[in-house]
Design a protein around this motif. Structure first.
Motif, PDB file in Angstrom:
ATOM      1  N   LEU A 136       0.820  -1.210   0.000  1.00 18.23           N
ATOM      2  CA  LEU A 136       0.000   0.000   0.000  1.00 18.23           C
ATOM      3  C   LEU A 136       0.857   1.264   0.000  1.00 18.23           C
ATOM      4  N   SER A 137       2.003   1.222   0.656  1.00 15.61           N
ATOM      5  CA  SER A 137       2.738   2.475   0.863  1.00 15.61           C
ATOM      6  C   SER A 137       3.935   2.659  -0.065  1.00 15.61           C
ATOM      7  N   ALA A 138       4.444   1.568  -0.626  1.00 21.50           N
ATOM      8  CA  ALA A 138       5.610   1.733  -1.492  1.00 21.50           C
ATOM      9  C   ALA A 138       5.232   1.427  -2.940  1.00 21.50           C
ATOM     10  N   PRO A 139       5.232   2.442  -3.774  1.00 25.11           N
ATOM     11  CA  PRO A 139       4.876   2.220  -5.172  1.00 25.11           C
ATOM     12  C   PRO A 139       5.884   1.276  -5.822  1.00 25.11           C
ATOM     13  N   GLY A 140       5.401   0.360  -6.606  1.00 26.34           N
ATOM     14  CA  GLY A 140       6.302  -0.552  -7.310  1.00 26.34           C
ATOM     15  C   GLY A 140       6.671  -1.788  -6.514  1.00 26.34           C
ATOM     16  N   PHE A 141       6.163  -1.850  -5.291  1.00 21.46           N
ATOM     17  CA  PHE A 141       6.514  -2.993  -4.454  1.00 21.46           C
ATOM     18  C   PHE A 141       5.897  -4.277  -4.995  1.00 21.46           C
ATOM     19  N   LEU A 142       4.655  -4.132  -5.453  1.00 22.20           N
ATOM     20  CA  LEU A 142       3.942  -5.317  -5.911  1.00 22.20           C
ATOM     21  C   LEU A 142       4.285  -5.674  -7.350  1.00 22.20           C
ATOM     22  N   SER A 143       5.551  -5.861  -7.637  1.00 19.37           N
ATOM     23  CA  SER A 143       5.893  -6.253  -9.000  1.00 19.37           C
ATOM     24  C   SER A 143       6.706  -7.527  -8.957  1.00 19.37           C
ATOM     25  N   LEU A 144       6.707  -8.232 -10.073  1.00 20.46           N
ATOM     26  CA  LEU A 144       7.473  -9.471 -10.143  1.00 20.46           C
ATOM     27  C   LEU A 144       8.947  -9.211  -9.890  1.00 20.46           C
ATOM     28  N   VAL A 145       9.427  -8.105 -10.454  1.00 24.55           N
ATOM     29  CA  VAL A 145      10.838  -7.771 -10.284  1.00 24.55           C
ATOM     30  C   VAL A 145      11.149  -7.621  -8.806  1.00 24.55           C
ATOM     31  N   SER A 146      10.281  -6.877  -8.153  1.00 26.11           N
ATOM     32  CA  SER A 146      10.477  -6.654  -6.731  1.00 26.11           C
ATOM     33  C   SER A 146      10.468  -7.979  -5.966  1.00 26.11           C
ATOM     34  N   SER A 149      11.140 -11.034  -7.124  1.00 22.02           N
ATOM     35  CA  SER A 149      12.311 -11.889  -7.341  1.00 22.02           C
ATOM     36  C   SER A 149      13.544 -11.244  -6.725  1.00 22.02           C
ATOM     37  N   ASN A 150      13.534  -9.914  -6.600  1.00 22.46           N
ATOM     38  CA  ASN A 150      14.609  -9.253  -5.848  1.00 22.46           C
ATOM     39  C   ASN A 150      14.619  -9.713  -4.401  1.00 22.46           C
ATOM     40  N   ILE A 151      13.416  -9.748  -3.844  1.00 22.18           N
ATOM     41  CA  ILE A 151      13.313 -10.147  -2.433  1.00 22.18           C
ATOM     42  C   ILE A 151      13.821 -11.570  -2.246  1.00 22.18           C
ATOM     43  N   LEU A 152      13.366 -12.463  -3.119  1.00 22.10           N
ATOM     44  CA  LEU A 152      13.826 -13.850  -3.016  1.00 22.10           C
ATOM     45  C   LEU A 152      15.332 -13.924  -3.195  1.00 22.10           C
ATOM     46  N   ASP A 153      15.811 -13.144  -4.166  1.00 20.19           N
ATOM     47  CA  ASP A 153      17.228 -13.131  -4.470  1.00 20.19           C
ATOM     48  C   ASP A 153      18.049 -12.755  -3.244  1.00 20.19           C
ATOM     49  N   SER A 154      17.684 -11.642  -2.653  1.00 22.66           N
ATOM     50  CA  SER A 154      18.529 -11.190  -1.541  1.00 22.66           C
ATOM     51  C   SER A 154      18.262 -11.987  -0.273  1.00 22.66           C
ATOM     52  N   LEU A 194      11.110 -19.325 -14.326  1.00 25.71           N
ATOM     53  CA  LEU A 194       9.757 -18.790 -14.072  1.00 25.71           C
ATOM     54  C   LEU A 194       9.796 -17.667 -13.036  1.00 25.71           C
ATOM     55  N   HIS A 195      10.692 -16.741 -13.224  1.00 22.06           N
ATOM     56  CA  HIS A 195      10.859 -15.579 -12.343  1.00 22.06           C
ATOM     57  C   HIS A 195      11.349 -15.920 -10.944  1.00 22.06           C
ATOM     58  N   VAL A 196      11.630 -17.202 -10.687  1.00 20.02           N
ATOM     59  CA  VAL A 196      12.207 -17.547  -9.388  1.00 20.02           C
ATOM     60  C   VAL A 196      13.715 -17.715  -9.579  1.00 20.02           C
ATOM     61  N   PRO A 197      14.520 -16.928  -8.879  1.00 25.13           N
ATOM     62  CA  PRO A 197      15.971 -17.031  -9.040  1.00 25.13           C
ATOM     63  C   PRO A 197      16.464 -18.434  -8.697  1.00 25.13           C
ATOM     64  N   TYR A 198      17.447 -18.911  -9.437  1.00 29.18           N
ATOM     65  CA  TYR A 198      18.055 -20.208  -9.129  1.00 29.18           C
ATOM     66  C   TYR A 198      18.500 -20.261  -7.670  1.00 29.18           C
ATOM     67  N   VAL A 199      19.072 -19.150  -7.243  1.00 24.66           N
ATOM     68  CA  VAL A 199      19.592 -19.114  -5.875  1.00 24.66           C
ATOM     69  C   VAL A 199      18.471 -19.381  -4.869  1.00 24.66           C
TER      70      VAL A 199
END
Ligand SMILES: Nc1ncnc2c1ncn2[C@@H]1O[C@H](COP(=O)(O)OP(=O)(O)OP(=O)(O)O)[C@@H](O)[C@H]1O
Ligand SMILES: [Mg+2]
Lengths: 261, 373
Positions: free
Chosen positions: B47-57, B59-64, B186-191
């Protein structure tokens, strides 16, 4: 180690009556404290009671017989066989089971896991030993009911149990595997009268089935009524061995406190 | 304790069977606090951070999350068993530097085959395993406190990482390493697949295997496990070995992700790994806890981390918040435990107390009272 799967039913070596368990010249010191001094005695099948004041060395003797503590000197023989008890596994393999005074339970684990600790039923899967939890829970319930211990839920963590219930779990563990020699260090210490009666009943049945049972207790009236043989300890020594039918509580107390030697 | 008693009264503990149901609900709820926090954070940032609800975001989260999740998984096992491994961050650095040195050397020599990367993985795991086994051997045979031993090896591993890398970043890794560290399925990082795979396996190990059971048991009472005839030394060595190997692997994947390894790579990793374990509800005192809790704990941390970035909050705040979060998590956990114990016992005194009653009658003279001590 225990790579074998524990049998679901109490073991088949069902307490083939051991001849005798002999201690010769057994001593143990903790720093300056001489917990046991030159113990010489022979335990026979039936019920032996060990009594004595706090710190007399009773638990030390039990721990030596169960492989937890190593004696400084002395030998232990079971039947014809010299025992070298370097670990609790050695004692167990020699057919000796113990209930420890401090119970030695893992508090966060449930009742089943505690009863089977170190002897889990497992099957191999991809190099892992996978627990057979359901079978163990079933067996644990059976054991508890065999020894008249009624705990509805064996999945309760042991820390949620009362002192008496914890003691009951430790007792169940000591009797479950049908060892020919059973050592019980104050099995009724935390129990009320009704529970004590139940435990004494269990002990009676162990003895009837031909086991060698050695029990440490402060309940002198009860042990005088039950035991086949009594050992009185004081300050690390055995000061009296007697047939309970040929003594009385006054005499035993006198030996315990040292007014008779 | 007082609040706990109030709650207990509120939910009718000790009452009839009807009133007992809410107790179960409370316990059920308590079990999933971490998950609830995670969901609340998700909604909040959405709700508060624009762009948070994206696939990129995502897979970034999973990545880190993944790299330090590996650290945290090993740490979780160690903490189950009542130990602690402070050397995992340094091992991440060392594993990364060791494998990156090998890979970049081979690559510079013109070898860009996949095998180089595979060997790089093996080197990282082997170095980690070796370091972990060293921890375990010292802790088991010299009977030293793991806190001190792993504090020592924290310095040793870091020093060796510096020696290998001369204190400089090691770069120029083969393309296969880059793919491993940054590729997706499928947008899920190998890591992430690797880390979650380990989480699944280790969760199974914790719950269903003898090894896992002994970890918990050792955390509850080392002496009880010793008396049960378990080879404690062997177990301890395996435990720290696993923790080290996972840390080494994490170091390699971290290097692969950034195409570079350095001895400073693991600087905050220890803090974050322990945060994940603790936020995940595993008590530092050992004997209990869940692997999936750590996964959730790790996700909560990353979520905060990424959310802060998206909301434009200075990154310095993140460390402050993580530190505070660890303390808060420990407090909440402790509070829950007291509550659970109170609620749990009120149930047990109804059901379990007549344990020793020879026949039928509820023999709970002293037994019930003792339980609340
Ligand atoms: N691990 C130990 N370290 C140091 N001293 C010990 C240890 N275990 C026992 N002792 C000492 O050895 C002596 C005998 O202890 P033990 O536990 O055998 O007594 P006990 O007869 O079982 O007493 P109680 O009736 O109180 O259980 C005591 O003086 C005790 O302090
Ligand atoms: Mg004693």
């Amino acid at each position: 180690m225990q790579s074998k799967t524990a049998p679901s039913q109490p073991a088949g070596n069902s307490g083939a009556a051991p001849t005798e368990l002999r201690l010769e010249g057994v001593s143990k010191s903790y720093g300056g404290v001489r917990a046991l001094q030159e113990i010489n005695t022979t335990f026979r099948s039936g019920l032996t009671g060990i009594i004595g004041d706090n710190g007399a060395g009773k638990s030390t003797m039990m721990k030596i017989l169960s492989g937890v503590t190593r004696p400084d000197t002395g030998t232990i023989t079971l039947g014809e066989k010299a025992l070298h008890l370097t670990s609790p596994v050695d004692a167990r393999l020699s057919g000796i089971e113990s209930l420890y005074q401090d119970l030695a339970l893992a508090d966060t684990l449930d009742i089943t896991s505690n009863i089977f600790l170190g002897r889990e039923m497992t099957r191999s899967f991809a190099g892992l030993r996978v627990l057979q939890d359901r079978a163990m829970a079933k067996a644990a319930r059976e054991t508890l009911s065999q020894v008249n211990i009624r705990i509805p839920d064996v999945a309760v963590p042991v820390r949620a149990l009362s002192g008496g219930q914890r003691q009951a779990v430790a007792l169940a563990r000591a009797v479950r595997f049908n060892a020919p020699v059973v050592l019980l260090d104050e099995p009724t210490a935390a129990l009320g009268p009704r529970e004590t009666a139940a435990v004494n009943d269990i002990i009676g049945r162990l003895v009837d089935s031909g086991r060698m049972v050695i029990i440490v207790t402060h309940d002198i009236p009860a042990i005088v009524g039950m035991a086949d043989h009594l050992i009185v300890m004081r300050a690390g020594r055995i000061v009296r061995e007697v047939d309970p039918r040929q003594t009385n509580q006054e005499e035993l107390l006198a030996y315990m406190v040292g007014s008779r030697t | 304790m007082q609040q706990a008693n109030m709650l207990q009264r509120l939910f009718g503990a000790g009452g009839g069977p009807l009133e007992r149901t809410p107790n179960k609900a409370v316990l059920f709820g308590l079990r999933f606090t971490n998950l609830a926090v995670l969901l609340i954070l998700l909604v909040f940032f959405a709700l508060s951070a624009p762009g948070f609800l994206s696939l990129v975001s995502f897979s970034n989260i999973l990545d880190s999350t993944s790299v330090f999740l590996l650290l945290a998984l090993g740490e979780t096992f160690v903490i189950f068993a009542g130990g602690i491994d402070l050397s995992v961050g340094s091992m991440l650095s060392l594993g990364g530097v060791a494998s990156a040195s090998y890979m970049s050397e081979r690559f510079a020599a013109g070898d860009d085959g996949v095998l180089t990367t595979v060997v790089g993985i093996l080197i990282a795991c082997a170095v980690g395993l070796l370091g972990g086994v060293l921890n375990g051997v010292v802790i088991a045979y010299m009977k030293l406190d793991p806190l001190i031993v792993t504090l020592g090896t924290l310095g040793i591993f870091l020093g060796i990482a510096d020696l290998i890398s001369n204190g400089l970043p090691v770069g120029d890794l083969p393309p296969a390493a880059f793919t491993l560290g940054n590729g997706q399925f499928l947008h899920v990082p190998y890591v992430a697949i690797i880390a979650l795979g380990f989480a699944a396996v280790l969760s199974f190990v914790a719950r269903k295997t003898r090894f896992g059971r002994y970890c918990y048991a050792i955390g509850a009472s080392q002496e009880s496990v010793r008396r049960a005839g378990v080879n404690l030394n062997r177990h301890t060595i395996m435990l720290y070995g696993i923790s080290g190997a996972l840390a080494g692997l994490a170091g390699m994947l971290n290097a692969a992700h950034f195409s570079s390894a350095s001895s400073s790579a693991g600087a905050n990793a220890l803090l974050v790994a322990i945060a994940a374990v603790v936020i995940g509800g595993t008590p530092i005192s050992g004997g209990e806890g869940k692997i999936w809790g750590t996964v959730i704990g790790a996700l909560i941390y990353t979520l905060l981390d990424n959310g802060f970035v998206l909301m434009g909050i200075a990154s310095f705040w993140q460390l402050v918040v993580v530190g505070a979060l660890i303390i808060l998590a420990v407090y909440l956990d402790e509070y829950q435990r007291r509550l659970r114990l109170t609620v749990g016992i009120s149930r047990d005194t109804e059901g379990v107390a007549p344990a020793l009653a020879a026949d039928g009658a509820a023999g709970q003279d002293s037994t019930g009272a003792k339980a609340s001590a």
